[in-house]
Design a protein around this motif. Structure first.
Motif, short mmCIF file in Angstrom:
data_model
loop_
_atom_site.label_atom_id
_atom_site.label_comp_id
_atom_site.label_asym_id
_atom_site.label_seq_id
_atom_site.Cartn_x
_atom_site.Cartn_y
_atom_site.Cartn_z
N SER A 249 55.78 -68.70 44.09
CA SER A 249 54.63 -68.65 45.03
C SER A 249 54.01 -67.20 45.49
O SER A 249 53.59 -66.90 46.24
N GLY A 250 54.16 -66.34 44.17
CA GLY A 250 53.55 -65.22 44.16
C GLY A 250 54.51 -63.88 44.74
O GLY A 250 54.15 -62.87 44.65
N GLU A 251 55.67 -64.45 45.36
CA GLU A 251 56.63 -63.26 45.49
C GLU A 251 57.11 -62.31 44.44
O GLU A 251 57.23 -61.22 44.59
N ASN A 252 57.36 -63.04 43.37
CA ASN A 252 57.49 -62.19 42.13
C ASN A 252 58.54 -61.07 42.28
O ASN A 252 58.36 -59.90 42.02
N ARG A 253 59.70 -61.50 42.46
CA ARG A 253 60.88 -60.89 42.58
C ARG A 253 61.91 -61.32 41.59
O ARG A 253 62.15 -62.32 41.42
N THR A 254 62.68 -60.35 40.91
CA THR A 254 63.83 -60.61 40.09
C THR A 254 65.03 -59.97 40.52
O THR A 254 64.93 -58.65 40.86
N MET A 255 65.95 -60.71 40.92
CA MET A 255 67.35 -59.99 41.32
C MET A 255 68.51 -59.55 39.92
O MET A 255 68.40 -60.50 38.80
N GLY A 256 68.79 -58.73 40.20
CA GLY A 256 69.79 -58.28 39.22
C GLY A 256 71.16 -57.41 39.62
O GLY A 256 71.48 -57.47 40.82
N ARG A 257 72.10 -57.25 38.87
CA ARG A 257 73.49 -56.48 39.17
C ARG A 257 73.42 -55.23 38.54
O ARG A 257 72.99 -54.92 37.20
#
Length: 372
Positions: A249-257
């Motif tokens: 919904s437009g937050e546009n975040r990607t989590m990584g390590r």
């Protein structure tokens, strides 16, 4: 094997100790463990492979010399090893196969062939109303086969078929033992990493250049104390696809390590053989360049993943002869790393350590402190 009479070959044995550290970085990820820092599972001591260290040396030599001979690099990033073999035999004037030719008279096929951009080693010639497709004796067969796969459906089917037929008719020739020896000497002459570290050059897809045992050998580096690998969650403020954006919904975040070691001081040992230097043509100039690479290789290998890595010590034991004047392990025992008085808890900087060097009684051996 000599690279010119004016170049002095290394004629003494050397043993050396290399110290380097890492702060908030991953010095050598393990691809079999999700790229976690390499750690001895039984002791918790950090590891950096000899292959990793040699890679950094190769990269430094490439930067300094730009790939010019005699300082070209055989095992380079995205390299194709077989090309160097074919080039060496070509420059030596050694024919390692027979030229394969196919005469073509079909007008449609001639027209199609005239429009094709062929891979290296394949050429097309017109002679009056007939054409000649030629595959050179030193052509890289695997490269041609890959080209055929990539261009199926792109170029005319008849073109693919005639190249496949011509390739099938080509007859490679195995080099004689004497030619293999000449190829090996040529490779040592042209490539710094071959005459330094050695190489196995018996490839199925290229002329056999034999095997070279290099005069310079290194051990795995081990951390002075156990290290702890930390895992960090990181956030990228963007996504890769429209579908991901819609889902968030437009937050546009990607989590990584990301994995790091807070701090670790590492120690590696190395050895240089005068006898093997004579066989590969490893010179005093090469040796000087090798020492320089150990001192400065981390300065040109920066990345966010590696954190802050620095060479902290380089102690070189020069023997007075080719055979040597003392066992390597006895010399290495003269370099001791201890915690400073009052330094408690986990080490977090090089300042937490003292380097103690015993220079007494070095009969026939000279200690050079290139750094430390």
């Amino acid at each position: 094997m000599r690279r010119g009479g004016f170049m002095k070959l290394v004629d003494k044995r050397y043993d050396f100790v290399l110290l380097f550290d890492v702060k908030d970085g991953n010095p050598n990820g393990d691809p079999d463990a999700g790229n976690l820092p390499r750690i001895d599972a039984e002791t918790g001591v950090g590891l950096v492979t000899d292959v990793c260290l040699k890679r950094k040396v190769r990269n430094f030599i490439w930067i300094v010399k730009g790939g010019d001979r005699p300082y070209d690099i055989y095992v380079k990033e995205k390299g194709v090893l077989g090309r160097a073999h074919f080039q060496a035999f070509s420059e030596l004037g050694i024919n390692i196969g027979e030229v394969s030719r196919k005469e073509i008279s079909d007008k449609e096929l001639l027209e199609n062939l005239s429009e094709v951009d062929f891979p290296e080693g394949v050429r097309f010639e017109m002679n009056d109303e007939k054409g000649l497709l030629v595959i050179e004796a030193d052509a890289d067969k695997n490269e041609i086969k890959n080209w055929l796969k990539e261009n199926k459906g792109v170029v005319a089917k008849g073109v693919i078929t005639v190249i496949e037929q011509t390739l099938k008719d080509s007859k490679p020739r195995k080099p004689t033992p004497d030619e293999t020896s000449k190829g090996r000497d040529k490779m040592c002459q042209d490539y710094f990493d071959i005459r330094t570290f050695g190489a196995v050059m018996a490839l199925k897809s290229a002329p056999n250049c034999g095997q070279v045992r290099g005069p310079v050998q290194m051990t795995f580096a081990r951390s002075v104390e156990p290290v702890v690998a930390l895992e960090h969650s990181i956030t990228r403020m963007a996504v890769a696809t429209e579908a991901e954006a819609e889902k968030q919904s437009g937050e546009n975040r990607t989590m990584g390590r990301k994995y790091t070691i807070p701090y670790g001081l590492y120690r590696a040992h190395g050895f240089i053989s005068a006898h093997l230097a004579f066989k590969t043509g490893f010179t005093e100039e090469d040796l000087t360049l090798f020492w320089e690479s150990l001192l400065y290789m981390f300065e040109h290998d920066r990345s966010a993943a590696k954190g802050l890595m620095s060479t902290r010590g380089l102690y070189v034991f020069e023997h007075g002869s080719a055979l040597g004047n003392a066992p390597a392990h006895r010399l290495f025992e003269r370099i001791n790393i201890v915690r400073k008085s009052g330094s408690d808890g986990p080490a977090r900087s090089f300042e937490d350590y003292d380097i103690l060097v015993d220079e007494s009684g070095l009969d026939g051996v000279t200690l050079h402190k290139l750094l430390g």
